[in-house]
Design a protein around this motif. Structure first.
Motif, short mmCIF file in Angstrom:
data_model
loop_
_atom_site.label_atom_id
_atom_site.label_comp_id
_atom_site.label_asym_id
_atom_site.label_seq_id
_atom_site.Cartn_x
_atom_site.Cartn_y
_atom_site.Cartn_z
N ARG A 101 0.73 -1.10 -0.64
CA ARG A 101 0.19 0.51 0.07
C ARG A 101 0.93 1.33 0.33
O ARG A 101 0.70 2.06 -0.78
N ALA A 102 1.98 1.15 1.32
CA ALA A 102 3.05 2.20 0.61
C ALA A 102 3.81 2.41 -0.60
O ALA A 102 3.69 4.25 -0.81
N GLY A 103 3.94 1.24 -1.16
CA GLY A 103 4.76 1.75 -2.69
C GLY A 103 3.74 1.91 -3.53
O GLY A 103 4.08 2.90 -4.32
N GLU A 104 2.21 1.50 -3.39
CA GLU A 104 1.38 2.21 -4.85
C GLU A 104 1.16 3.76 -3.87
O GLU A 104 0.75 4.40 -5.28
N ASN A 105 0.93 4.41 -3.01
CA ASN A 105 0.58 5.82 -2.40
C ASN A 105 1.87 6.71 -2.55
O ASN A 105 1.83 7.60 -3.53
N ALA A 106 3.17 5.58 -2.75
CA ALA A 106 4.32 6.43 -3.15
C ALA A 106 4.48 6.93 -4.19
O ALA A 106 4.63 7.96 -5.00
N ALA A 107 3.69 6.02 -5.19
CA ALA A 107 3.75 6.11 -6.70
C ALA A 107 3.15 7.38 -7.80
O ALA A 107 2.96 7.76 -8.69
N LYS A 108 1.93 6.93 -6.57
CA LYS A 108 0.66 8.42 -7.40
C LYS A 108 1.17 9.56 -7.09
O LYS A 108 0.98 10.43 -7.32
N VAL A 109 1.92 9.30 -4.62
CA VAL A 109 2.07 10.86 -5.09
C VAL A 109 3.63 11.58 -6.16
O VAL A 109 3.45 12.65 -6.64
N CYS A 110 4.33 10.45 -6.29
CA CYS A 110 5.58 11.47 -7.38
C CYS A 110 4.72 11.50 -8.16
O CYS A 110 4.97 12.07 -9.19
N ALA A 111 3.61 10.38 -9.02
CA ALA A 111 3.45 11.09 -10.43
C ALA A 111 2.45 12.63 -9.80
O ALA A 111 3.00 13.15 -11.47
N PHE A 112 1.97 12.39 -9.18
CA PHE A 112 1.40 14.45 -8.86
C PHE A 112 3.00 15.23 -8.70
O PHE A 112 3.08 16.36 -9.28
N LEU A 113 3.72 14.74 -8.21
CA LEU A 113 5.04 15.77 -8.11
C LEU A 113 6.00 15.98 -9.46
O LEU A 113 5.99 16.80 -9.39
N LYS A 114 6.01 15.10 -9.40
CA LYS A 114 6.69 14.67 -11.17
C LYS A 114 6.59 16.41 -11.90
O LYS A 114 8.07 16.74 -11.68
N ASP A 115 5.31 16.82 -11.92
CA ASP A 115 5.82 18.04 -13.26
C ASP A 115 5.32 19.31 -12.35
O ASP A 115 4.47 19.97 -12.79
N HIS A 116 4.72 18.89 -10.82
CA HIS A 116 4.65 20.45 -10.33
C HIS A 116 5.77 21.61 -10.67
O HIS A 116 7.07 21.25 -10.14
N PRO A 117 4.81 22.80 -10.83
CA PRO A 117 5.84 23.81 -10.82
C PRO A 117 6.89 24.36 -10.03
O PRO A 117 7.93 24.49 -10.03
N LYS A 118 6.54 23.84 -8.75
CA LYS A 118 7.34 24.32 -7.53
C LYS A 118 8.38 22.90 -7.21
O LYS A 118 8.51 23.31 -6.25
N VAL A 119 8.08 21.96 -7.91
CA VAL A 119 9.27 20.86 -7.29
C VAL A 119 10.59 21.00 -8.89
O VAL A 119 9.81 20.65 -10.10
N GLU A 120 11.73 21.01 -7.54
CA GLU A 120 12.83 20.98 -9.35
C GLU A 120 12.89 19.34 -9.61
O GLU A 120 13.56 19.46 -10.29
N GLY A 121 12.52 18.58 -8.67
CA GLY A 121 14.20 16.81 -8.69
C GLY A 121 12.63 16.14 -8.00
O GLY A 121 12.07 16.87 -6.79
N LEU A 122 13.16 14.86 -8.17
CA LEU A 122 12.84 13.86 -7.35
C LEU A 122 13.63 13.00 -7.35
O LEU A 122 14.43 12.75 -8.56
#
Ligand code: PLP
Length: 442
Positions: free
Chosen positions: A312-333
């Motif tokens: 469950r944690a792994g699935e959650n992380a994949a979803k959160v990271c997909a959201f963060l990936k192209d966020h304008p305030k995020v420089e990288g992951l």
């Protein structure tokens, strides 16, 4: 104790163990999976008044049925007879809760034997002290968990043990050179290379070590008396990485993290072949450092759900990271699900079956922006550690790695805007909403 004539004779009335005999690990000809075995393996309710769950054996010592049994158990404890203790003796050596835990931990990594400790650092310390004599050399990947790195560089140094380190991601050619350097260093100190110690993925960079290449380089460099390869598998194990399958000999855990999984205990473990575990067990018997019965019991409960929680944690992380990936305030992951280096991707594909739920997010700006982001989070708690049911966030440069010199931080890519996240098992959309509103405050 002059007469050892009965040393190898079985005792008629062995101490009752909590273990069913024989242990059933197959069903209709198929091997049971670890998630099935976690519910009952290593424990027979009928030996404990029918109690479905193991009682907590809160005792410091165990009564022997007769003197011969006591002697026989001590022969196992002291190593007079190989194979370890056959009965329970004294709680610094063993206990039913700890033994059931060790049996179940060994299953996850496909290990012959396992040892439980009072913390991850105790496991690491006892491993290194058991492996080395004055003049010996430890070869290790870098970076390591800060306390592990400090233990090698500062504590082992006090006993005349030196080290050679190499960056996670080193190639076979680089590793060959590292082994030669370590051999020369050991020869000049009158010692031997006694341990290859890895951590993968590394903290907090998530850099992966090529365990297969380390194994090949070790095999090529040393004769039959080769040093074991130990690996700290805390970040991806036991679910997403099985290092014994890729050439490691000993798996190291801070059970405090994913295995315990509820941020309510501290413990550690080692697992591997008996030939590696036996001398470590002997030192643990002398020094102490076994986990207590209550903690072992809590870990048995945790192991029943470790697969569910990590999935469950792994699935959650994949979803959160997909959201963060192209966020304008995020420089990288720094997330193993989005690797941009082909060599790292190749190691990942060979060694890992999941990207985990601990990653780094680089917030646009510096410390002030990162602080703003962290202070705005509502679901995620601001704390170090990882692998719990709840989402945690921290700023390594200002917290766990505050004492690391600036040059070393720069070398490791630990910048002032690197936020470390451990995703838990909350609702993924709630988590995304929390990240979204916190980023809006930056
Ligand atoms: C936490 C941690 C440790 C130390 O474990 P403790 O249980 O805190 O002693 C070792 N290695 C890694 C990778 C860790 O995250």
């Amino acid at each position: 104790m002059a007469d050892n004539s009965d040393a190898f004779e079985p005792v008629d009335t062995p101490t009752p163990r909590r273990k069913p005999k024989p242990e059933v690990t197959t069903i209709a000809g198929r091997e049971m999976k670890p998630s099935t075995l976690m519910m009952g393996h290593g424990y027979d309710p009928m030996l404990s008044e029918g109690s479905l769950k193991p009682p907590i054996f809160q005792t410091s010592t165990f009564a022997f049925e007769n003197s011969a049994a006591g002697k026989r158990h001590f022969e196992g404890i002291t190593g007079k007879r190989p194979g370890g203790a056959e009965g329970l003796v004294y709680s610094r050596f063993n206990g039913p809760n700890q033994e059931i835990l060790e049996d179940r931990l060994a299953i996850w990594d496909g290990a012959e034997d396992a040892l439980a400790f009072s913390s991850g650092m105790t496991a690491i310390a006892v491993l290194m002290l058991a492996a080395c004599n004055a003049g010996d050399v430890i070869v290790h990947s870098g970076p390591l968990y800060a306390a592990s790195e400090g233990f090698v560089a500062k504590v082992m140094a006090k006993y005349g043990v030196t080290y050679v380190d190499f960056p996670a991601g080193a190639t076979r050619e680089e590793l060959d050179a590292v082994m030669e350097k370590a051999k020369a260093q050991a020869a000049s100190q009158g010692g031997e290379v006694q341990l290859v110690y890895l951590e993968s993925p590394a903290n907090p960079t998530n850099a992966l070590v090529d365990v297969e290449a380390v194994r090949d380089a070790r095999d090529a460099a040393f004769g039959p008396d080769m040093p074991p390869i130990a690996i700290d598998n805390t970040f991806l194990g036991p679910l997403w990485q099985r290092p014994l399958d890729h050439g490691a000999d000993i798996v190291v855990y801070s059970l405090t993290k994913y295995v315990g999984g509820h941020s309510d205990l501290v413990a550690g473990s080692l697992a591997g072949a008996k030939r590696w575990m036996d001398p470590i067990r002997a030192l643990r018997n002398t020094m102490g450092g076994i986990c207590d019965p209550n903690t072992a019991w809590m870990l048995l409960r945790s192991l029943e759900t470790v697969e569910l929680r990590m999935q469950r944690a792994g699935e959650n992380a994949a979803k959160v990271c997909a959201f963060l990936k192209d966020h304008p305030k995020v420089e990288g992951l720094g997330y193993l699900g989005f690797i941009d280096d082909p060599r790292q991707q190749d190691i990942y594909d060979r060694h890992c079956s999941g990207a985990g739920s601990t990653f780094s997010v680089f917030i646009k700006g510096g410390e002030a922006e990162a602080f703003r982001f962290l202070d705005s989070m509502k679901i995620a708690k601001l704390a170090v550690s990882l692998g719990g049911t709840e989402t945690l966030a921290s700023l390594p440069a200002a917290m766990t790695h505050l004492s690391v010199p600036d040059e070393r931080k720069a070398q490791l890519g630990i910048t002032d805007n690197l936020v470390r996240i451990s995703i838990g098992i909350e609702d993924p959309d709630d988590l995304i909403a929390d990240f979204e509103q916190a980023l809006a405050q930056v």
